[in-house]
Design a protein around this motif. Structure first.
Motif, PDB file in Angstrom:
ATOM      1  N   ARG A  25       0.833  -1.199   0.000  1.00 41.08           N
ATOM      2  CA  ARG A  25       0.000   0.000   0.000  1.00 41.08           C
ATOM      3  C   ARG A  25       0.865   1.246   0.000  1.00 41.08           C
ATOM      4  O   ARG A  25       0.596   2.212  -0.683  1.00 41.08           O
ATOM      5  N   ARG A  26       1.917   1.243   0.798  1.00 40.46           N
ATOM      6  CA  ARG A  26       2.843   2.376   0.816  1.00 40.46           C
ATOM      7  C   ARG A  26       3.455   2.566  -0.567  1.00 40.46           C
ATOM      8  O   ARG A  26       3.533   3.673  -1.073  1.00 40.46           O
ATOM      9  N   SER A  27       3.902   1.501  -1.142  1.00 41.79           N
ATOM     10  CA  SER A  27       4.548   1.570  -2.442  1.00 41.79           C
ATOM     11  C   SER A  27       3.595   2.125  -3.496  1.00 41.79           C
ATOM     12  O   SER A  27       3.989   2.936  -4.329  1.00 41.79           O
ATOM     13  N   ALA A  28       2.346   1.699  -3.452  1.00 42.22           N
ATOM     14  CA  ALA A  28       1.369   2.196  -4.420  1.00 42.22           C
ATOM     15  C   ALA A  28       1.166   3.688  -4.263  1.00 42.22           C
ATOM     16  O   ALA A  28       1.080   4.434  -5.247  1.00 42.22           O
ATOM     17  N   TYR A  29       1.098   4.141  -3.034  1.00 45.88           N
ATOM     18  CA  TYR A  29       0.939   5.579  -2.814  1.00 45.88           C
ATOM     19  C   TYR A  29       2.140   6.347  -3.361  1.00 45.88           C
ATOM     20  O   TYR A  29       1.997   7.333  -4.080  1.00 45.88           O
ATOM     21  N   GLU A  30       3.334   5.874  -3.021  1.00 47.33           N
ATOM     22  CA  GLU A  30       4.531   6.603  -3.411  1.00 47.33           C
ATOM     23  C   GLU A  30       4.795   6.534  -4.907  1.00 47.33           C
ATOM     24  O   GLU A  30       5.317   7.488  -5.499  1.00 47.33           O
ATOM     25  N   ARG A  31       4.409   5.399  -5.531  1.00 49.36           N
ATOM     26  CA  ARG A  31       4.684   5.248  -6.958  1.00 49.36           C
ATOM     27  C   ARG A  31       3.599   5.846  -7.843  1.00 49.36           C
ATOM     28  O   ARG A  31       3.891   6.315  -8.936  1.00 49.36           O
ATOM     29  N   VAL A  32       2.345   5.868  -7.371  1.00 52.42           N
ATOM     30  CA  VAL A  32       1.233   6.262  -8.239  1.00 52.42           C
ATOM     31  C   VAL A  32       0.506   7.498  -7.725  1.00 52.42           C
ATOM     32  O   VAL A  32       0.382   8.505  -8.422  1.00 52.42           O
ATOM     33  N   VAL A  33       0.026   7.420  -6.478  1.00 57.39           N
ATOM     34  CA  VAL A  33      -0.827   8.489  -5.961  1.00 57.39           C
ATOM     35  C   VAL A  33      -0.057   9.780  -5.757  1.00 57.39           C
ATOM     36  O   VAL A  33      -0.487  10.850  -6.189  1.00 57.39           O
ATOM     37  N   ARG A  34       1.089   9.682  -5.106  1.00 56.38           N
ATOM     38  CA  ARG A  34       1.840  10.895  -4.806  1.00 56.38           C
ATOM     39  C   ARG A  34       2.268  11.644  -6.072  1.00 56.38           C
ATOM     40  O   ARG A  34       2.064  12.868  -6.162  1.00 56.38           O
TER      41      ARG A  34
END
Length: 354
Positions: A8-17
């Protein structure tokens, strides 16, 4: 760390942020406002906040500090939701309490834009927002419409820019009077670097006068039938040890319930070579990790743990939060870390609590 949290962290940092950073052609304040708008919508979805709280929170993490029961010791720092527009949504990403504001007696637009800058390589932010808010009367009206939020609400109050320093006391008292029935605790912000002269209110003489007046107003409101509310003081990370000790003595003498340590810093230690370092304003995020922990430890030691501390500043991963707890903080608050790591950070902190 559980694998699903890491993903979940990775998805945020790679996509959402990155998507948020592109909003408004990279304008950090536009991204901030769009995030708040999205959270406001989330809070209106029936059942969403409760479901999110179950996912991101942790059972058994509740603690009582200065007479207030907090379902989790991890809160949202002031500045993210100044006008309280997304208060239904914050529990959905794991926060156990929220601090709104800083709010002032007079509505004000804040400083000229641009006024919010991301130093991504340093996981830091510089802001010179200047207490942009709709005013304490408007916040009182909004909070009345919300009703019971189901979690503790802190309200940060500050001085209006148009108010001369020698009239600051009445400015703070006005906001306290308007908002007293709605807050579970009140934070007296005398430490923002973005309102001219404000930090002078940390001086012992000014602070004693201000806190005496606020406690007198609180006592009068209690006599009128409202429950007593804790009053805390938020301090700057740039104070000397001597200045902190003088401030703590004033707080002890006037019955302050706790300290919030710390606000943003005007120093640029660790980021001086960054092209945005010359921007005026307060620096937050990773560069404050060591400083805030040292100040929390000093306050805890100086007061023998008798004055509860909310630790804030430099929490970018769970170990930073635990460092503040180990230093003596009873509660912690997150802001800049949420920008860089997303809601997964709040879940990680909650899940790592003993």
């Amino acid at each position: 760390m559980p694998e699903n949290v890491r993903a979940r962290r990775s998805a945020y940092e790679r996509v959402v942020r990155p998507a948020l950073y592109r909003l408004g052609k990279g304008d950090a304040e536009v991204a901030h406002e769009q995030t708040l708008a999205g959270l406001r919508l989330l809070g209106r979805i029936p059942g969403a906040p409760r479901a999110g709280a179950r996912l991101y929170g942790v059972p058994g993490a509740a603690r009582t500090v200065f007479g207030v029961r907090f379902p989790s010791p991890v809160g949202l720092a002031a500045g993210m939701d100044k006008n309280g527009v997304a208060l239904r949504a914050w529990p959905a990403i794991g926060f156990g309490f929220v601090e709104v504001g800083t709010v002032t007696a007079h509505p004000q637009p804040g400083n000229e834009k641009p006024r919010l800058f991301r130093l991504v390589e340093h996981e830091a932010v510089i802001n010179r927002m200047g207490f942009n808010n709709l005013g304490s009367a408007a916040l009182a009206e909004r909070l009345a419409a919300y009703g019971d939020l189901g979690y503790p609400l802190g309200i940060s109050i500050g001085k209006s820019k148009i108010t001369p320093l020698d009239e600051a006391v009445e400015d703070y008292v006005t906001s306290l009077r308007r908002l007293y029935r709605y807050g579970d605790y009140f934070a007296v912000n005398v430490s923002s670097p973005n309102t001219p002269g404000l930090r002078e209110l940390q001086d012992a003489g000014h602070l004693r006068e201000l806190l005496t007046a606020l406690h007198a107003e609180a006592a009068a409101l209690t006599v009128s039938g409202l429950a007593p509310k804790p009053i805390l003081v938020k301090i700057a990370p740039d104070l000397t040890t001597t200045a902190i000790d003088e401030l703590l003595q004033v707080c002890t003498d006037t019955g302050v319930a706790g300290i919030i340590a710390t606000n943003t810093t005007i120093t640029r230690a660790g980021v001086a070579e960054h092209p945005l370092a010359a921007e005026t304003g307060g620096l937050s995020g990773r560069p404050l990790t060591d400083v805030s922990a040292k100040i929390v430890a000093h306050i805890h030691g100086e007061t023998g743990g008798a004055l509860p501390v909310i630790g804030v500043g430099g929490i970018v991963d769970p170990s930073d939060a635990h460092r503040l707890f180990d230093a003596g903080a009873s509660l912690v608050q997150v802001y800049t870390g949420l920008i860089y790591k997303g809601p997964g950070l709040i879940r990680q902190i909650n899940r790592s609590l003993p």
